[in-house]
Each structure stands twice: as structure tokens, then as C-alpha cells.
Design an enzyme around this catalytic site. Sequence first.
Site, PDB file in Angstrom:
ATOM      1  N   LYS A  13       0.950  -1.387  -0.023  1.00 53.86           N
ATOM      2  CA  LYS A  13       0.020   0.142   0.012  1.00 53.86           C
ATOM      3  C   LYS A  13       0.828   1.266  -0.190  1.00 53.86           C
ATOM      4  CE  LYS A  13      -1.861  -1.082   3.685  1.00 53.86           C
ATOM      5  NZ  LYS A  13      -1.159  -2.576   4.229  1.00 53.86           N
ATOM      6  N   ARG A  87      -9.899   0.812   8.691  1.00 50.91           N
ATOM      7  CA  ARG A  87      -9.474  -0.520   8.934  1.00 50.91           C
ATOM      8  C   ARG A  87     -10.493  -1.262   9.807  1.00 50.91           C
ATOM      9  NH1 ARG A  87      -3.844   0.368   8.826  1.00 50.91           N
ATOM     10  NH2 ARG A  87      -2.628  -1.331   9.157  1.00 50.91           N
ATOM     11  N   ARG A 126      12.038  -5.308   4.970  1.00 49.28           N
ATOM     12  CA  ARG A 126      11.660  -3.847   4.586  1.00 49.28           C
ATOM     13  C   ARG A 126      12.555  -2.839   5.446  1.00 49.28           C
ATOM     14  NH1 ARG A 126       5.608  -1.835   5.345  1.00 49.28           N
ATOM     15  NH2 ARG A 126       5.931  -2.621   7.420  1.00 49.28           N
ATOM     16  N   ARG A 160      11.116  -0.836  11.112  1.00 48.32           N
ATOM     17  CA  ARG A 160       9.978  -0.613  11.841  1.00 48.32           C
ATOM     18  C   ARG A 160      10.104  -1.603  13.427  1.00 48.32           C
ATOM     19  NH1 ARG A 160       4.960   0.285   8.468  1.00 48.32           N
ATOM     20  NH2 ARG A 160       3.935  -1.166   9.922  1.00 48.32           N
ATOM     21  N   ARG A 171      -0.535  -8.652  13.453  1.00 55.69           N
ATOM     22  CA  ARG A 171      -1.313  -7.826  12.205  1.00 55.69           C
ATOM     23  C   ARG A 171      -2.088  -8.502  11.522  1.00 55.69           C
ATOM     24  NH1 ARG A 171       4.466  -5.307  10.805  1.00 55.69           N
ATOM     25  NH2 ARG A 171       3.166  -4.086   9.435  1.00 55.69           N
TER      26      ARG A 171
HETATM   27  P1  AP5 Z   1       4.764  -1.605   1.865  1.00 58.04           P
HETATM   28  O1  AP5 Z   1       4.530  -0.770   0.642  1.00 58.04           O
HETATM   29  O2  AP5 Z   1       5.523  -0.898   3.051  1.00 58.04           O
HETATM   30  O3  AP5 Z   1       3.571  -2.436   2.481  1.00 58.04           O
HETATM   31  P2  AP5 Z   1       2.253  -1.756   3.172  1.00 58.04           P
HETATM   32  O4  AP5 Z   1       1.227  -2.305   2.612  1.00 58.04           O
HETATM   33  O5  AP5 Z   1       2.175  -0.383   3.141  1.00 58.04           O
HETATM   34  O6  AP5 Z   1       2.660  -2.323   4.527  1.00 58.04           O
HETATM   35  P3  AP5 Z   1       2.372  -1.749   6.023  1.00 58.04           P
HETATM   36  O7  AP5 Z   1       3.170  -2.798   6.953  1.00 58.04           O
HETATM   37  O8  AP5 Z   1       3.056  -0.372   6.112  1.00 58.04           O
HETATM   38  O9  AP5 Z   1       0.926  -1.925   6.191  1.00 58.04           O
HETATM   39  P4  AP5 Z   1       0.361  -1.857   7.579  1.00 58.04           P
HETATM   40  O10 AP5 Z   1      -1.054  -1.994   7.158  1.00 58.04           O
HETATM   41  O11 AP5 Z   1       0.615  -3.223   8.460  1.00 58.04           O
HETATM   42  O12 AP5 Z   1       1.035  -0.799   8.355  1.00 58.04           O
HETATM   43  P5  AP5 Z   1       0.771   0.686   8.884  1.00 58.04           P
HETATM   44  O13 AP5 Z   1       1.881   1.447   8.693  1.00 58.04           O
HETATM   45  O14 AP5 Z   1      -0.548   1.236   7.982  1.00 58.04           O
HETATM   46  O15 AP5 Z   1       5.670  -2.844   1.328  1.00 58.04           O
HETATM   47  C1  AP5 Z   1       6.151  -4.075   2.143  1.00 58.04           C
HETATM   48  C2  AP5 Z   1       7.572  -4.469   1.485  1.00 58.04           C
HETATM   49  O16 AP5 Z   1       7.512  -5.013   0.346  1.00 58.04           O
HETATM   50  C3  AP5 Z   1       8.550  -3.110   1.226  1.00 58.04           C
HETATM   51  O17 AP5 Z   1       9.911  -3.221   1.763  1.00 58.04           O
HETATM   52  C4  AP5 Z   1       8.381  -3.017  -0.082  1.00 58.04           C
HETATM   53  O18 AP5 Z   1       9.560  -2.704  -0.878  1.00 58.04           O
HETATM   54  C5  AP5 Z   1       8.198  -4.592  -0.571  1.00 58.04           C
HETATM   55  N1  AP5 Z   1       7.229  -4.647  -1.860  1.00 58.04           N
HETATM   56  C6  AP5 Z   1       6.134  -3.724  -1.945  1.00 58.04           C
HETATM   57  N2  AP5 Z   1       5.371  -4.057  -3.269  1.00 58.04           N
HETATM   58  C7  AP5 Z   1       6.052  -5.247  -3.799  1.00 58.04           C
HETATM   59  C8  AP5 Z   1       5.880  -6.047  -4.878  1.00 58.04           C
HETATM   60  N3  AP5 Z   1       4.865  -5.890  -5.627  1.00 58.04           N
HETATM   61  N4  AP5 Z   1       6.876  -7.003  -5.117  1.00 58.04           N
HETATM   62  C9  AP5 Z   1       7.929  -7.056  -4.123  1.00 58.04           C
HETATM   63  N5  AP5 Z   1       8.290  -6.460  -2.948  1.00 58.04           N
HETATM   64  C10 AP5 Z   1       7.272  -5.318  -2.933  1.00 58.04           C
HETATM   65  O19 AP5 Z   1       0.032   0.397  10.343  1.00 58.04           O
HETATM   66  C11 AP5 Z   1       1.060   0.216  11.146  1.00 58.04           C
HETATM   67  C12 AP5 Z   1       0.432  -0.004  12.615  1.00 58.04           C
HETATM   68  O20 AP5 Z   1      -0.544   1.097  12.807  1.00 58.04           O
HETATM   69  C13 AP5 Z   1      -1.062  -1.157  12.831  1.00 58.04           C
HETATM   70  O21 AP5 Z   1      -0.447  -2.431  13.077  1.00 58.04           O
HETATM   71  C14 AP5 Z   1      -1.995  -0.364  13.848  1.00 58.04           C
HETATM   72  O22 AP5 Z   1      -1.334  -0.751  14.915  1.00 58.04           O
HETATM   73  C15 AP5 Z   1      -1.573   1.148  13.556  1.00 58.04           C
HETATM   74  N6  AP5 Z   1      -2.590   1.694  12.614  1.00 58.04           N
HETATM   75  C16 AP5 Z   1      -2.608   2.154  11.429  1.00 58.04           C
HETATM   76  N7  AP5 Z   1      -3.601   2.558  10.907  1.00 58.04           N
HETATM   77  C17 AP5 Z   1      -4.600   2.174  11.747  1.00 58.04           C
HETATM   78  C18 AP5 Z   1      -5.972   2.147  11.800  1.00 58.04           C
HETATM   79  N8  AP5 Z   1      -6.737   2.810  10.596  1.00 58.04           N
HETATM   80  N9  AP5 Z   1      -6.696   2.087  12.717  1.00 58.04           N
HETATM   81  C19 AP5 Z   1      -6.107   1.321  13.950  1.00 58.04           C
HETATM   82  N10 AP5 Z   1      -4.814   1.167  13.875  1.00 58.04           N
HETATM   83  C20 AP5 Z   1      -4.046   1.638  12.926  1.00 58.04           C
END
Ligand code: AP5
Length: 215
Positions: A13, A87, A126, A160, A171
Site C-alpha cells: 500500500k 481498518r 523492509r 520498524r 497484525r
Molecule cells: P509496503 O508498501 O511498505 O507495504 P504496506 O502495505 O504499506 O505495509 P505496512 O506494513 O505499512 O502496512 P500496515 O497496514 O501493517 O502498516 P501501517 O503503517 O498502516 O511494502 C512492504 C515491503 O514489500 C517493502 O519493503 C516493499 O519494498 C516491498 N514490496 C512492495 N510491493 C512489492 C512488490 N510488488 N513486489 C515485491 N516487493 C514489494 O500500520 C501500522 C500500525 O499502525 C498498525 O498495526 C496499527 O497498530 C496502527 N494503525 C495504522 N492505521 C490504523 C487504523 N486505521 N486503525 C487502527 N490502527 C491503525
Amino acid sequence: MNIILLGPPGAGKGTQAQFLVEALGMVQLSTGDMLRDAKDSGTEMGKLVADVMSRGDLVTDEIVIGLIKEKLDGEKGAGFIFDGFPRTLAQADALGKLLNDCDIKLDSVIEIQVDDKALIKRIVGRSTCGGCGQVYHDETKPWPSDGKCSSCGSTDVKRRADDNEESLKQRLMEYYKKTSPLLGYYFAKGNLVSIDGLLSMNEVRDSLKKVINKE
Ligand code: AP5
């Protein structure tokens, strides 16, 4: 164009949101980034959410809805990318109301589909740039050999606290229990489009562009 990027942790994402910001000038609203910023700057809210995030649990709806509301009031650009929000069903309802109040139309909800095995590999490899947030991966998108971020030149490599197998399990559990029901919710509203997130980053980007350009 205003879109939601939906998908499990590591689906890509953030990576795809960065492409869209660079290519189309859209505004990325990532609740994960907002919460990490609050944690790093040591605000009361940041202290409150630090443990919750490192365990891999979800932060309360009230906190994240408040963060999004603040941003919607202030940001302008060629459309919003909601990354990691909503979410839960309560967050989805709240977003619907906020958009309605601001007279903003939600065009598409794009699900990036990736299987669990690939997610572990992606999360564990990552890193992100501490200067600009550019996302890297040890195998698929390694840091440039001169050690400087290709976007901003920073040498600050960040990993992270929740990027480990144990937190990832939690997660994923949270995703399947609380976030995956949104797929049915947006399907019923006629907004849902699913794309294959197992393809290369550029191929996923092309699929996304097609959805956005309604090709
Ligand atoms: P990346 O693009 O970083 O993946 P992502 O989907 O953004 O993953 P996140 O871990 O950021 O998602 P998340 O939803 O767990 O975390 P968030 O920060 O929102 O890609 C991942 C890796 O793969 C990278 O190294 C990239 O280079 C590689 N890659 C990408 N595409 C690729 C491809 N096509 N092929 C090969 N490699 C590829 O949330 C973190 C925490 O915050 C949550 O756990 C929660 O505690 C809190 N939080 C956030 N939002 C909320 C909410 N709305 N409500 C409640 N709690 C929340």
C-alpha cells in the site's frame, strides 16, 4: 480521484501510494505514518499508541478518525489516497460521513491481494528512509550502493519496531478479523476493485493506474 488502498500488512500500500503521489500529485493519508510520527515526536498520543503498535494491535477508532479528520480539513491536492485507513467498519462509516460533510466523492477502493507467505518475506526485509519515508526492501528494492536514499540523499535507514514475525502474526490476525469485512462492505457499495499484488512493483503500479484512469 479519491481512493482507498486496502490490503494486509506488507501488501504494498505504502509503496504504491508513493508512486501515485510522485506521478499524479495525489495526497497520501497514511494513518500508520501519522501514528509513527506521533510516537517519534513523543506526544501524549504517541506514548499511548507505541505499545499497541509494536504488539501489532489496532489503535482505537477514535484516535485514527481524529487524525484523518484533521488532515482532510487541511490538505489539498489531486485527490486523496487513504492508506491503512479505514481498518474497521466503524472507521469506514466515519470516513463515509467525513467525506460527505466535505463534499468529497470516494471513487474506488482498491484491494491489493498478496498471500501470507509473501507478506512475511516483504515485512522482514523492509526498511524505510528516515529522511523522506521512501520504502526499500533488502532483496527487491535494496538501498543504493552509495548508502544514500535515491529520493532525498539521506543515509538514515530505519526498520520498524513491528516488522518482525511475532508482531506480523498479530497484525495479520487483526487484518482478517477487523479489516477484511470491509471488502464485503465496499463490494456492496459498488466501490471495490481487486488487483494482483504479487506482481512486480511496476506491474502493480500499472494495474493501479488502469483502475484510476478507468481503462
Ligand atoms: P509496503 O508498501 O511498505 O507495504 P504496506 O502495505 O504499506 O505495509 P505496512 O506494513 O505499512 O502496512 P500496515 O497496514 O501493517 O502498516 P501501517 O503503517 O498502516 O511494502 C512492504 C515491503 O514489500 C517493502 O519493503 C516493499 O519494498 C516491498 N514490496 C512492495 N510491493 C512489492 C512488490 N510488488 N513486489 C515485491 N516487493 C514489494 O500500520 C501500522 C500500525 O499502525 C498498525 O498495526 C496499527 O497498530 C496502527 N494503525 C495504522 N492505521 C490504523 C487504523 N486505521 N486503525 C487502527 N490502527 C491503525
